[in-house]
Scaffold this active site. Structure first.
Site, PDB file in Angstrom:
ATOM      1  N   GLY A 179     -96.656  30.498  78.071  1.00  0.00           N
ATOM      2  CA  GLY A 179     -97.313  29.974  79.246  1.00  0.00           C
ATOM      3  C   GLY A 179     -97.765  30.971  80.177  1.00  0.00           C
ATOM      4  CB  SER A 194     -95.758  28.555  82.847  1.00  0.00           C
ATOM      5  OG  SER A 194     -95.175  29.752  82.322  1.00  0.00           O
ATOM      6  CE  LYS A 235     -94.887  33.990  80.808  1.00  0.00           C
ATOM      7  NZ  LYS A 235     -95.337  33.633  82.123  1.00  0.00           N
ATOM      8  CG  HIS A 267     -87.694  38.268  85.912  1.00  0.00           C
ATOM      9  ND1 HIS A 267     -87.724  37.233  84.988  1.00  0.00           N
ATOM     10  CD2 HIS A 267     -88.742  38.188  86.617  1.00  0.00           C
ATOM     11  CE1 HIS A 267     -88.988  36.747  84.735  1.00  0.00           C
ATOM     12  NE2 HIS A 267     -89.546  37.242  85.943  1.00  0.00           N
ATOM     13  NE  ARG A 312     -84.659  33.695  85.706  1.00  0.00           N
ATOM     14  CZ  ARG A 312     -85.868  34.033  85.994  1.00  0.00           C
ATOM     15  NH1 ARG A 312     -86.722  33.442  86.839  1.00  0.00           N
ATOM     16  NH2 ARG A 312     -86.433  34.588  85.000  1.00  0.00           N
ATOM     17  CD  GLU A 348     -84.173  48.936  82.828  1.00  0.00           C
ATOM     18  OE1 GLU A 348     -85.054  50.214  83.241  1.00  0.00           O
ATOM     19  OE2 GLU A 348     -83.707  48.283  83.847  1.00  0.00           O
TER      20      GLU A 348
END
Length: 165
Positions: free
Chosen positions: A7, A11, A13, A50, A53, A62
């Site tokens: 997306g 969006s 995604k 991110h 969340r 990473e």
């Protein structure tokens, strides 16, 4: 099982991909493979959102360049966030397009569950910048490759997902 969430920017995604893998995970905590290299404060702020969340729902890894090397050792499902940033990193490090696509194909052939996040950037105008055109072309080829190998493909817009495959 391989699943692709595509997306545009903002969006939904990433959020949808995170929810999807957490629903599928069973008893194992999934890996979250973060590919972003930190070049400026703005990208650090985006990454912080991110990180906040996902909290401790994932085991965070990473790796901005060598996806195959890290993924071949993972035994749990892996969310790759995101393929677009990985492509960007490899272009920055002057890796040839053919080598990038070969590594992506090798990743897609691994016998582990993957959820991939990728920006759809091919819906706009053709840039007057050669590097931007190269990125768009490479991104489109990568999307086609992922579409070929993935069992499920979702297009995301307005925080919603639409199943394509």
């Amino acid at each position: 099982m391989k699943t692709l969430f595509m997306g545009g920017v903002k969006s939904g995604k990433s959020r949808l991909a995170e929810a999807y893998i957490l629903e599928q995970k069973g008893t194992d905590k999934p890996y979250y493979l973060a590919t972003t290299e930190f070049f400026d404060d703005e990208i650090q702020a985006r990454v912080a959102i991110h990180q906040q969340r996902r909290k401790d729902a994932f085991i965070t890894l990473e790796e901005p360049v060598k996806l195959f090397d890290i993924l071949e050792k993972c035994g749990h499902p892996v969310l790759i966030e995101c393929v677009s940033m990985w492509l960007n990193n490899l272009l920055f490090h002057q890796i040839p397009d053919a080598d990038i696509l070969l590594e992506l194909e090798a990743v897609l052939k691994l016998p582990c569950d993957l959820v991939l996040v990728h920006n759809e950037i091919g819906l706009g105008v053709i840039s007057d910048n050669p590097l931007a055109r190269r990125f768009v072309d490479l991104s489109g080829k990568a999307a086609q490759l992922m579409g070929q190998y993935c069992d499920e493909v979702f297009f995301c817009s307005a925080g919603l997902k639409m199943r394509m495959k």
